[in-house]
Design a protein around this motif. Sequence first.
Motif, PDB file in Angstrom:
ATOM      1  N   ALA A   1       0.837  -1.209   0.000  1.00  0.00           N
ATOM      2  CA  ALA A   1       0.000   0.000   0.000  1.00  0.00           C
ATOM      3  C   ALA A   1       0.869   1.255   0.000  1.00  0.00           C
ATOM      4  O   ALA A   1       0.600   2.215  -0.730  1.00  0.00           O
ATOM      5  CB  ALA A   1      -0.928  -0.008   1.214  1.00  0.00           C
ATOM      6  N   LYS A   2       1.901   1.260   0.819  1.00  0.00           N
ATOM      7  CA  LYS A   2       2.789   2.421   0.904  1.00  0.00           C
ATOM      8  C   LYS A   2       3.487   2.672  -0.421  1.00  0.00           C
ATOM      9  O   LYS A   2       3.585   3.808  -0.901  1.00  0.00           O
ATOM     10  CB  LYS A   2       3.805   2.198   2.021  1.00  0.00           C
ATOM     11  N   GLN A   3       3.987   1.592  -1.051  1.00  0.00           N
ATOM     12  CA  GLN A   3       4.689   1.720  -2.335  1.00  0.00           C
ATOM     13  C   GLN A   3       3.730   2.185  -3.431  1.00  0.00           C
ATOM     14  O   GLN A   3       4.091   3.013  -4.280  1.00  0.00           O
ATOM     15  CB  GLN A   3       5.335   0.389  -2.712  1.00  0.00           C
ATOM     16  N   ALA A   4       2.530   1.640  -3.405  1.00  0.00           N
ATOM     17  CA  ALA A   4       1.539   2.036  -4.424  1.00  0.00           C
ATOM     18  C   ALA A   4       1.236   3.522  -4.329  1.00  0.00           C
ATOM     19  O   ALA A   4       1.099   4.209  -5.352  1.00  0.00           O
ATOM     20  CB  ALA A   4       0.258   1.222  -4.241  1.00  0.00           C
ATOM     21  N   MET A   5       1.137   4.031  -3.108  1.00  0.00           N
ATOM     22  CA  MET A   5       0.888   5.461  -2.926  1.00  0.00           C
ATOM     23  C   MET A   5       2.065   6.292  -3.411  1.00  0.00           C
ATOM     24  O   MET A   5       1.901   7.297  -4.106  1.00  0.00           O
ATOM     25  CB  MET A   5       0.630   5.750  -1.441  1.00  0.00           C
ATOM     26  N   ALA A   6       3.254   5.870  -3.030  1.00  0.00           N
ATOM     27  CA  ALA A   6       4.447   6.654  -3.368  1.00  0.00           C
ATOM     28  C   ALA A   6       4.732   6.651  -4.862  1.00  0.00           C
ATOM     29  O   ALA A   6       5.155   7.676  -5.425  1.00  0.00           O
ATOM     30  CB  ALA A   6       5.647   6.105  -2.598  1.00  0.00           C
ATOM     31  N   GLU A   7       4.506   5.537  -5.528  1.00  0.00           N
ATOM     32  CA  GLU A   7       4.877   5.409  -6.941  1.00  0.00           C
ATOM     33  C   GLU A   7       3.685   5.521  -7.886  1.00  0.00           C
ATOM     34  O   GLU A   7       3.848   5.387  -9.106  1.00  0.00           O
ATOM     35  CB  GLU A   7       5.577   4.064  -7.149  1.00  0.00           C
TER      36      GLU A   7
END
Length: 467
Positions: free
Chosen positions: A425-431
């Motif tokens: 979830a964190k990576q999806a938001m950041a990228e």
Amino acid sequence: MTTRIEQDLLGEMALDNNAWYGIQTQRALDNFAISGTRIGEFPDLVTALAMVKAAAADANLRVGYLTKDKADAIKAASQEIIEGKYHEQFVVDVIQGGAGTSTNMNANEVIANLALAKLGHEKGAYHLLHPNDDVNRCQSTNDAYPTAARIAIQLSGDKLITAITGLKQAFEAKADAFFDVIKMGRTQLQDAVPMSLGQEFMAFAINLDDEIARIRQANTLLCHVNLGGTAIGTGINSHSDYAQAAIDSLARLANKPLVQARNLIAATSDMGDFVYYSGVLKRLAVKLGKISNDLRLLSSGPRTGLGEITLPAMQPGSSIMPGKINPVIPEAVNQSAYQVIANDLAVTLAAEAGQLQLNAMEPLIIYNILNSMKILVSSCDMLASRCVRGITANRSRCRQLVTDSIGTITALVPEIGYGNASAIAKQAMAENKSVVELVLHCGLLSQERLEALLDPASMLQVATSPR
């Protein structure tokens, strides 16, 4: 204008001879120009007052306090009012001093004069049939007025249940139509987990169904009446058999299971049932307000907001912005809800202001409850007919938001664990990447397993209608 002269303890007064009401009503007209709303604008209250007077006449005939010709004339006059005639003669302002005495006398005088006419006499010939001695026999404002109010609220409650039922059915129809529209659910205005638009609309319907049950329950409390208690609940100036006879007759007229209150002195001063009923109306108003908020949010945009549903266009929305359409029906319901909530506060304060054996603020209590019911009936009818029945689902928009949402990661937690899901979830938001893309890239799940977990039926745990 022809006039007649009537007299009371304060002196004489000339009245328009076309008026069926008398001197005490005219004094109230002169004294109370407050709300601009006359009791005749609440037909259920006028009808209930007439029912009480007819029942009282019937009981007084049985106990020998009225002759048959007088009782029959009073009952016949009351019946005409029950049928909807002469309501324009109920002219007193709903807000008044005197704990409702002016309202009670308005009814007594109109019925007395109508009864006199039926007996072949002129208006105001009170030596032949008197508003107090005959129409008000064995009664006081303090038992006749609140008893009528309890009947009136129940009659209005029946209409409110019908209106809520219509709105509930409108939501149920949309729930069936939207059962397969997948969308994102939200908590605290943030993406939560997927659901169907049909489930969302069915929740609206269920919430309204609960309110119907609460109103029916509240109606039963109002079946306990203090009729026969007269001034303060001791029954002074009343025949010992009158109370039960009057209540039995009134129950038949109103078609309600009325019973005598357990203690007439307590019932005469206690406004608890009215406070409870007003609270039930406030509860309904709060739910209607929340539903209206949701409809406005779900239809917001239409291109820069959620835009998951489209409300029917009712009118142009701006004097300066071309093409703008506002959610005017839910907005109006929101404002109606605020008014009902304010009315409940007025009822609460008025009920608390009771002193000793009576509450002089009863007119404000009754006015606000009946006004709230009138507002709620109109609001439910309007929301159903001019909004809910015309709502359409923006299916592609709903699906797109699900696809783009990080909230779908919740469905994968049992398979990949909370820690991995949080990292994805964190990576999806950041990228600015999709959950599906990253899960596959990290090799956490196969394509086949991922598709199975993200299947709408699996995520919603329902494959067909939300009912």
